[in-house]
Design a protein around this motif. Structure first.
Motif, PDB file in Angstrom:
ATOM      1  N   GLY A 275       0.810  -1.204   0.000  1.00  0.00           N
ATOM      2  CA  GLY A 275       0.000   0.000   0.000  1.00  0.00           C
ATOM      3  C   GLY A 275       0.849   1.262   0.000  1.00  0.00           C
ATOM      4  O   GLY A 275       0.510   2.249  -0.652  1.00  0.00           O
ATOM      5  N   ALA A 276       1.964   1.227   0.739  1.00  0.00           N
ATOM      6  CA  ALA A 276       2.848   2.395   0.772  1.00  0.00           C
ATOM      7  C   ALA A 276       3.446   2.650  -0.610  1.00  0.00           C
ATOM      8  O   ALA A 276       3.564   3.801  -1.046  1.00  0.00           O
ATOM      9  CB  ALA A 276       3.956   2.178   1.797  1.00  0.00           C
ATOM     10  N   LEU A 277       3.831   1.579  -1.310  1.00  0.00           N
ATOM     11  CA  LEU A 277       4.363   1.745  -2.666  1.00  0.00           C
ATOM     12  C   LEU A 277       3.286   2.289  -3.604  1.00  0.00           C
ATOM     13  O   LEU A 277       3.546   3.176  -4.430  1.00  0.00           O
ATOM     14  CB  LEU A 277       4.886   0.401  -3.184  1.00  0.00           C
ATOM     15  N   LEU A 278       2.069   1.751  -3.478  1.00  0.00           N
ATOM     16  CA  LEU A 278       0.979   2.262  -4.308  1.00  0.00           C
ATOM     17  C   LEU A 278       0.692   3.727  -3.995  1.00  0.00           C
ATOM     18  O   LEU A 278       0.439   4.524  -4.904  1.00  0.00           O
ATOM     19  CB  LEU A 278      -0.282   1.421  -4.078  1.00  0.00           C
ATOM     20  N   CYS A 279       0.744   4.084  -2.726  1.00  0.00           N
ATOM     21  CA  CYS A 279       0.466   5.473  -2.349  1.00  0.00           C
ATOM     22  C   CYS A 279       1.547   6.415  -2.848  1.00  0.00           C
ATOM     23  O   CYS A 279       1.273   7.599  -3.100  1.00  0.00           O
ATOM     24  CB  CYS A 279       0.316   5.588  -0.835  1.00  0.00           C
ATOM     25  N   ALA A 280       2.790   5.919  -3.004  1.00  0.00           N
ATOM     26  CA  ALA A 280       3.838   6.759  -3.584  1.00  0.00           C
ATOM     27  C   ALA A 280       3.474   7.129  -5.014  1.00  0.00           C
ATOM     28  O   ALA A 280       3.625   8.284  -5.439  1.00  0.00           O
ATOM     29  CB  ALA A 280       5.179   6.034  -3.537  1.00  0.00           C
ATOM     30  N   GLY A 281       2.984   6.145  -5.780  1.00  0.00           N
ATOM     31  CA  GLY A 281       2.529   6.439  -7.134  1.00  0.00           C
ATOM     32  C   GLY A 281       1.293   7.310  -7.150  1.00  0.00           C
ATOM     33  O   GLY A 281       1.160   8.210  -7.996  1.00  0.00           O
ATOM     34  N   VAL A 282       0.378   7.068  -6.211  1.00  0.00           N
ATOM     35  CA  VAL A 282      -0.835   7.889  -6.108  1.00  0.00           C
ATOM     36  C   VAL A 282      -0.465   9.340  -5.808  1.00  0.00           C
ATOM     37  O   VAL A 282      -1.048  10.271  -6.381  1.00  0.00           O
ATOM     38  CB  VAL A 282      -1.765   7.325  -5.012  1.00  0.00           C
ATOM     39  N   LEU A 283       0.509   9.527  -4.925  1.00  0.00           N
ATOM     40  CA  LEU A 283       0.953  10.888  -4.604  1.00  0.00           C
ATOM     41  C   LEU A 283       1.460  11.603  -5.855  1.00  0.00           C
ATOM     42  O   LEU A 283       1.117  12.772  -6.097  1.00  0.00           O
ATOM     43  CB  LEU A 283       2.054  10.836  -3.545  1.00  0.00           C
ATOM     44  N   ALA A 284       2.265  10.915  -6.655  1.00  0.00           N
ATOM     45  CA  ALA A 284       2.767  11.520  -7.891  1.00  0.00           C
ATOM     46  C   ALA A 284       1.614  11.869  -8.831  1.00  0.00           C
ATOM     47  O   ALA A 284       1.603  12.945  -9.452  1.00  0.00           O
ATOM     48  CB  ALA A 284       3.745  10.572  -8.577  1.00  0.00           C
ATOM     49  N   MET A 285       0.636  10.976  -8.949  1.00  0.00           N
ATOM     50  CA  MET A 285      -0.515  11.243  -9.814  1.00  0.00           C
ATOM     51  C   MET A 285      -1.304  12.452  -9.318  1.00  0.00           C
ATOM     52  O   MET A 285      -1.763  13.277 -10.123  1.00  0.00           O
ATOM     53  CB  MET A 285      -1.417  10.016  -9.876  1.00  0.00           C
TER      54      MET A 285
END
Length: 336
Positions: A275-285
């Motif tokens: 989830g933390a890795l996914l949220c890193a991408g979500v933050l960039a988006m």
């Protein structure tokens, strides 16, 4: 064991290693380009193969085998060390590679929860949009008159010189505001997964209802054109990011209530890591969405045809990125 027997037994392994080093141990870009054509050793076998090679070199030296054998093994060992232990790429490069390849690959690996999150967001959005088009008074049950008047003022088609969708703040100030607002929503949707999976369901549904209600009300009162011209550009990144954050939250909740054969804490830690890795991408988006929203979406004088054309390009880019990103990566997971 005699040297001849030793060489005969391991000759095929050494030849396979030499082929891998020749074809895969050089340029990573070239290796990715020809990844699907490669029929030799799997990339994931190499750490184990390398350890085995080091053991064979140690045995050859201890047994006093000839320099022909030990030199060959030494050269193979050095080539392997150069590939497996070379200096890692700079942090910025690894971050870019994660966003371009690792993140979309991780999203696809969680396809089940991502599709569920999309349904939880899109279905309420469509349902409330249709309902308000049929019965416009429903918007009054969701928003008070002051809020509705504020929405209508932001997208007033009779004021074409006004910046769309916002007050008189500067682009930079609104960029910061949009980042804060978008990230707050994304974090809320993800973190609510700790509520046994119920949180993301409610959060996604409420976000879908809110977005659908605003869009439908503005369309019903004749303010649809400014609204669609405003949201069409940044919606590709913003709405997709919210769905991905919801999928990550659902994974967190599922691992909490159904850990399977793992201990609950281990399943939760694994879901939190992914989830933390996914949220890193979500933050960039969401940062990209905020940038588009502040510096592009709010331009009121831009013709609708250009706004919609750019939006179509952005939506296509997001889908291609998430569906194809990382498929040709050298270290992408290969089928068994």
């Amino acid at each position: 064991m005699k040297q001849e027997t030793f060489v005969q037994r391991h000759q095929a392994e050494w030849a396979a290693l030499e082929q891998w080093f020749d074809a895969r141990g050089g340029s990573a870009r070239k290796a990715r380009a020809h990844r699907r054509e490669w029929q030799g050793l799997s990339d994931f076998e190499m750490p184990g193969r390398y350890r085995r090679l080091c053991q064979q070199l140690a045995l050859a030296r201890r047994r006093g085998y000839s320099a022909v054998v030990t030199d060959r093994l030494q050269q193979l060992m050095q080539r392997g060390h150069g590939v497996l232990y070379r200096t890692p790429a700079p942090r910025w490069r690894r971050a870019v590679e994660f966003l371009l390849a690792g993140f979309p690959r991780l999203v696809r690996e969680e396809k089940g929860v991502m599709l569920a999150a999309m349904a939880l967001f899109v279905l309420p959005l469509v349902a409330i949009y249709v309902a308000i088009q049929i019965q416009p008074d429903l918007s009054s049950a969701l928003y008070d008159p002051v809020q509705l008047a504020g929405m209508e003022d932001m997208y007033d088609p009779n004021d074409p010189q006004r910046a769309l969708g916002r007050d008189d703040g500067t682009d930079v100030a609104m960029f910061g505001f949009y980042i804060w607002n978008n990230v707050s929503v994304g974090f809320k949707v993800f973190a609510s997964g700790l509520l046994a999976g119920l949180g993301p369901i409610l959060a996604l549904a409420s976000e879908g209802i809110r977005a659908g209600a605003v869009a439908s009300h503005l369309q019903a009162v004749g303010h649809g054109d400014p609204f669609w011209r405003f949201v069409c550009g940044h919606a590709s990144f913003e709405l997709t990011a919210i769905v991905i954050a919801g999928g990550a939250g659902l994974r967190l909740g599922l691992n909490l209530i159904a850990p399977g054969q793992r201990r609950r804490i281990d399943a939760l830690v694994e879901a939190g890591r992914r989830g933390a890795l996914l949220c890193a991408g979500v933050l960039a988006m969401l940062v990209i969405a905020a940038f588009i929203e502040a510096f592009w979406s709010s331009i009121g004088w831009m013709p609708a045809s250009i706004k919609y054309s750019v939006a179509a390009v952005l939506w296509t880019a997001v889908f291609v990125w998430l569906l194809a990103g990382g498929r040709n990566d050298l270290y992408a997971e290969q089928p068994a």
